[in-house]
Design a protein around this motif. Structure first.
Motif, PDB file in Angstrom:
ATOM      1  N   ARG A 124     132.359 -47.013  39.660  1.00 26.20           N
ATOM      2  CA  ARG A 124     132.918 -46.848  38.410  1.00 26.20           C
ATOM      3  C   ARG A 124     134.200 -46.362  38.322  1.00 26.20           C
ATOM      4  N   ASP A 125     134.734 -45.299  38.959  1.00 24.61           N
ATOM      5  CA  ASP A 125     136.411 -45.264  39.475  1.00 24.61           C
ATOM      6  C   ASP A 125     137.139 -46.601  39.919  1.00 24.61           C
ATOM      7  N   GLU A 126     136.690 -47.222  40.023  1.00 29.02           N
ATOM      8  CA  GLU A 126     136.620 -48.085  40.556  1.00 29.02           C
ATOM      9  C   GLU A 126     137.008 -50.016  40.023  1.00 29.02           C
ATOM     10  N   ILE A 127     135.917 -49.165  39.095  1.00 28.50           N
ATOM     11  CA  ILE A 127     135.724 -50.483  37.657  1.00 28.50           C
ATOM     12  C   ILE A 127     137.344 -50.025  36.807  1.00 28.50           C
ATOM     13  N   ARG A 128     137.234 -48.799  36.912  1.00 26.83           N
ATOM     14  CA  ARG A 128     138.244 -47.879  35.969  1.00 26.83           C
ATOM     15  C   ARG A 128     139.671 -48.229  36.254  1.00 26.83           C
ATOM     16  N   LYS A 129     139.646 -47.858  37.150  1.00 29.63           N
ATOM     17  CA  LYS A 129     141.362 -47.773  38.162  1.00 29.63           C
ATOM     18  C   LYS A 129     141.737 -50.021  37.929  1.00 29.63           C
ATOM     19  N   CYS A 138     139.607 -49.180  20.635  1.00 29.24           N
ATOM     20  CA  CYS A 138     137.787 -49.014  20.069  1.00 29.24           C
ATOM     21  C   CYS A 138     137.188 -48.531  20.498  1.00 29.24           C
ATOM     22  N   THR A 139     136.463 -49.058  21.827  1.00 32.06           N
ATOM     23  CA  THR A 139     135.238 -48.889  22.230  1.00 32.06           C
ATOM     24  C   THR A 139     135.063 -47.891  23.194  1.00 32.06           C
ATOM     25  N   GLY A 140     136.415 -47.226  23.764  1.00 33.95           N
ATOM     26  CA  GLY A 140     135.879 -45.738  24.833  1.00 33.95           C
ATOM     27  C   GLY A 140     135.576 -46.707  25.918  1.00 33.95           C
ATOM     28  N   TYR A 141     136.331 -47.500  26.075  1.00 33.25           N
ATOM     29  CA  TYR A 141     135.447 -47.843  27.763  1.00 33.25           C
ATOM     30  C   TYR A 141     134.270 -48.134  28.753  1.00 33.25           C
ATOM     31  N   GLU A 142     133.336 -47.236  27.558  1.00 27.74           N
ATOM     32  CA  GLU A 142     132.526 -46.812  28.576  1.00 27.74           C
ATOM     33  C   GLU A 142     131.637 -48.457  28.382  1.00 27.74           C
ATOM     34  N   THR A 143     130.835 -49.052  27.555  1.00 28.94           N
ATOM     35  CA  THR A 143     130.518 -50.221  27.420  1.00 28.94           C
ATOM     36  C   THR A 143     131.111 -51.188  28.463  1.00 28.94           C
ATOM     37  N   ILE A 144     132.190 -51.494  28.142  1.00 30.16           N
ATOM     38  CA  ILE A 144     133.310 -52.311  29.181  1.00 30.16           C
ATOM     39  C   ILE A 144     132.539 -52.219  30.924  1.00 30.16           C
ATOM     40  N   ALA A 147     129.912 -53.612  30.942  1.00 27.23           N
ATOM     41  CA  ALA A 147     129.618 -54.844  30.939  1.00 27.23           C
ATOM     42  C   ALA A 147     130.499 -55.549  32.429  1.00 27.23           C
ATOM     43  N   VAL A 148     131.468 -54.772  33.107  1.00 22.95           N
ATOM     44  CA  VAL A 148     131.668 -55.226  34.129  1.00 22.95           C
ATOM     45  C   VAL A 148     130.600 -55.004  36.057  1.00 22.95           C
ATOM     46  N   GLU A 149     130.075 -53.331  35.414  1.00 20.70           N
ATOM     47  CA  GLU A 149     128.432 -53.506  35.721  1.00 20.70           C
ATOM     48  C   GLU A 149     127.917 -54.432  36.075  1.00 20.70           C
ATOM     49  N   SER A 150     127.528 -54.450  34.961  1.00 15.34           N
ATOM     50  CA  SER A 150     126.237 -55.274  35.140  1.00 15.34           C
ATOM     51  C   SER A 150     126.083 -56.525  35.728  1.00 15.34           C
ATOM     52  N   CYS A 151     128.027 -57.389  35.960  1.00 12.79           N
ATOM     53  CA  CYS A 151     128.106 -59.132  36.342  1.00 12.79           C
ATOM     54  C   CYS A 151     127.770 -58.765  37.879  1.00 12.79           C
TER      55      CYS A 151
ATOM     56  N   ALA B 187     150.433 -36.590  38.409  1.00 18.67           N
ATOM     57  CA  ALA B 187     151.189 -37.502  36.374  1.00 18.67           C
ATOM     58  C   ALA B 187     150.216 -37.334  35.596  1.00 18.67           C
ATOM     59  N   MET B 188     150.807 -37.009  34.084  1.00 16.42           N
ATOM     60  CA  MET B 188     150.299 -36.944  33.298  1.00 16.42           C
ATOM     61  C   MET B 188     148.160 -37.466  33.094  1.00 16.42           C
ATOM     62  N   ARG B 189     148.369 -38.738  33.346  1.00 16.23           N
ATOM     63  CA  ARG B 189     147.132 -39.993  32.926  1.00 16.23           C
ATOM     64  C   ARG B 189     147.899 -39.956  34.609  1.00 16.23           C
ATOM     65  N   ASN B 190     145.752 -40.777  35.219  1.00 17.65           N
ATOM     66  CA  ASN B 190     145.416 -40.946  36.200  1.00 17.65           C
ATOM     67  C   ASN B 190     145.993 -42.596  36.319  1.00 17.65           C
ATOM     68  N   ALA B 191     146.391 -43.023  35.971  1.00 19.49           N
ATOM     69  CA  ALA B 191     147.206 -44.504  35.938  1.00 19.49           C
ATOM     70  C   ALA B 191     147.800 -44.554  34.814  1.00 19.49           C
ATOM     71  N   MET B 192     148.920 -45.895  35.240  1.00 19.20           N
ATOM     72  CA  MET B 192     149.581 -46.213  33.924  1.00 19.20           C
ATOM     73  C   MET B 192     150.610 -45.430  33.655  1.00 19.20           C
ATOM     74  N   ASP B 193     151.204 -44.296  34.373  1.00 19.72           N
ATOM     75  CA  ASP B 193     152.487 -42.763  33.904  1.00 19.72           C
ATOM     76  C   ASP B 193     152.904 -43.087  34.906  1.00 19.72           C
ATOM     77  N   ILE B 194     154.676 -42.548  34.401  1.00 22.76           N
ATOM     78  CA  ILE B 194     155.306 -41.987  35.264  1.00 22.76           C
ATOM     79  C   ILE B 194     155.158 -40.376  35.996  1.00 22.76           C
ATOM     80  N   ALA B 195     155.554 -40.323  37.520  1.00 26.67           N
ATOM     81  CA  ALA B 195     154.546 -38.895  37.573  1.00 26.67           C
ATOM     82  C   ALA B 195     155.870 -38.145  37.577  1.00 26.67           C
ATOM     83  N   THR B 196     155.406 -37.352  37.145  1.00 28.00           N
ATOM     84  CA  THR B 196     156.023 -35.593  36.761  1.00 28.00           C
ATOM     85  C   THR B 196     156.220 -34.937  38.644  1.00 28.00           C
TER      86      THR B 196
END
Ligand SMILES: Cc1cc2nc3c(=O)[nH]c(=O)nc-3n(C[C@H](O)[C@H](O)[C@H](O)COP(=O)(O)OP(=O)(O)OC[C@H]3O[C@@H](n4cnc5c(N)ncnc54)[C@H](O)[C@@H]3O)c2cc1C
Ligand code: FES
Ligand code: FES
Lengths: 154, 291
Positions: A124-129, A138-144, A147-151, B187-196
């Motif tokens: 899931r970390d890789e999907i998020r990245k 809106c969704t909070g990403y969890e459902t997204i 969805a990707v995992e199921s595909c 950075a403050m976020r894990n992605a889409m952020d500029i390095a602190t």
């Protein structure tokens, strides 16, 4: 300042004389491909994501002239023979669409991701990245992610 | 529409160089992730563009016969991350590339644009500093080479004169072979952020003794910096927790972080201290000593 460029969008060939000042986002929307959304306009939100030669890019910060000789995919082209794609269906099934403004961009990012990683064991970390360039308010990403995992599985 | 007043797409670096020479207002655009944002924000400096986007001449990555690696300035961060030569020989660059923006940005942003814009937070800078990268710069009356450590002059300012085009970035074999390496972006976020703060290190060991340590920081001074005092202090030291602690404490001698809305000076000092220890340890482990 105008240039003539040729490109393919969703399987259709175009040859056009365009203003070099246009972003790809503006060009595609002028052609009626309004699934491509204007969000932030500065590369932060991914609402304008399209695939160029199967790679996701933000069309708001991409010069339209750069697509000369390239192939573009937008959500409009993901519907084949009246049927929506597996990724689109999985978003519906997972409840990953609320207001829907971010959805076309997300679908294109997911489509490239699923085509690249199909059948692989991806966490899931890789999907998020790999979806970090798309924002959803809106969704909070969890459902997204679901969805990707199921595909990837089937 | 972008407020572009003049535009030329070039077919070669030499064409870019000669067009730049003719027009003092002309600026290069490569991936455009910086230039197009500036245009959006109404900056007048970038209205006359010379386009080197997708120029094949700038997109080559190769290992030369002598083992030196050359990366074209127009290589995108996604290409850096996926290239076999880079993953095999200088993976710290791929690691740094992976911390940049999100995938859409990495798919178009170039490594050349990343350093040429002079941003003190450039994620490729710390890694290029510890690899002692050399820049190949082309201009009308010939090419020159410049060590990346001499490239940055201050925030947003680099040693490029009008008419210069960065062609390639060279990493010499002697600066990567036998070294362990690591990059960490805080950075403050894990992605889409500029390095602190960004920190990279390379380390060569002789058994359990540090033969050579190189450590560089971004956003820790008015330009990316190597922490020379710590590097000198590390030479010949055994790898022990106590010694790593001492070396990490020395990095402050060469750094001078600032207060900004992103983070206070004190917070940055704290992050620098923690990263120094963490990145030195990771580079030592990568060089072969388990900690
Ligand atoms: C949403 C977003 C997120 C970002 N996140 C990060 C991040 O996490 N880390 C980070 O470091 N940066 C980040 N950036 C900044 C930017 O994407 C990078 O610095 C990028 O590498 C710039 O490269 P480019 O090819 O797009 O540059 P361009 O915009 O094309 O050019 C940048 C500058 O370099 C000059 N230039 C380009 N190529 C050359 C050359 N070959 N020779 C001489 N001069 C040249 C141009 O004239 C211009 O002044 C982000 C940007 C955006 C929009
Ligand atoms: S509209 Fe393009 S990234 Fe937000
Ligand atoms: S569904 Fe509303 S922004 Fe994503």
């Amino acid at each position: 300042m105008r240039e003539t460029i040729s490109f393919v969008v969703n399987g259709e060939h175009y040859s056009k004389n365009i203003d070099v000042r246009l972003s790809l986002l503006e060009l595609l929307r002028e052609e009626g491909l309004t699934s491509v959304k204007h969000g932030c306009g500065v590369g932060e939100c991914g609402a304008c994501t399209v695939l160029i030669d199967n790679t996701p890019i933000d069309s708001c910060m991409y010069l339209a002239v750069w697509v000369d000789g390239k192939t573009i995919r937008t959500v409009e082209g993901e519907i084949k023979d009246g049927k929506i794609s597996q990724v689109q269906q999985s978003y519906i099934d997972a409840g990953a669409v609320q207001c829907g403004y971010c959805t076309p961009g997300f679908i294109m990012t997911s489509t490239a991701f699923v085509e690249k990683h199909k059948g692989q064991n991806v966490d899931r970390d890789e999907i998020r990245k790999e979806h970090a360039g798309n924002l959803c308010r809106c969704t909070g990403y969890e459902t997204i992610i679901c969805a990707v995992e199921s595909c990837l599985k089937d | 529409m972008f407020n572009i007043e003049k535009y030329s797409k070039v077919k070669s670096v030499s064409e870019a160089v000669s067009l730049l020479e003719k027009n003092p207002r002309a600026r290069l655009i490569a991936g455009g992730t910086d230039v197009l944002i500036r245009l959006r924000e109404g900056e007048e400096d970038y209205t006359e563009l010379i386009d080197i986007h997708d120029l094949a001449e700038l997109m080559d990555i190769q290992k030369r016969e002598n083992g030196d690696i050359s990366m074209g300035a127009g290589v995108t961060f996604s290409q850096v991350m996926e290239n076999a030569i880079i993953k095999e020989s200088i993976p710290v660059i791929a690691q740094a590339a992976g911390t940049i923006g999100g995938p859409q940005v990495r798919n178009v942003a170039t490594i050349g644009g990343n350093i040429c814009n002079g941003a003190i937070s450039a994620d490729s800078a710390a890694a290029l500093f510890v690899l002692d990268a050399v820049l190949e710069i082309e201009r009308v009356n010939g090419a020159r080479e410049l060590p990346v450590r001499e490239f940055y002059l201050g925030p947003g300012r680099v040693a490029l004169e009008h008419g210069d085009v960065l062609k390639a970035i060279i990493v010499k074999q002697e600066n990567y072979a036998g070294y362990g390496a690591n990059y960490y972006k805080y950075a403050m976020r894990n992605a889409m952020d500029i390095a602190t703060i960004g920190c990279a290190a390379t380390c060569k060991l002789d058994g359990e003794v540090i033969e050579e340590l190189k450590i560089a920081f971004t956003v820790a001074a008015p330009k990316p910096m190597r922490a020379q005092t710590a590097e000198d202090g590390a030479r010949g030291k055994r790898v022990t927790d106590e010694n790593i602690e001492k070396i990490a404490a020395l990095v402050m001698e060469d750094l001078n972080p600032r207060d900004s809305w992103r983070a206070s000076k004190n917070f940055r000092l704290q992050v620098i201290r923690i990263l120094a220890k963490r990145v030195i340890t990771a580079a030592i482990e990568d060089a072969g000593v388990q900690r």
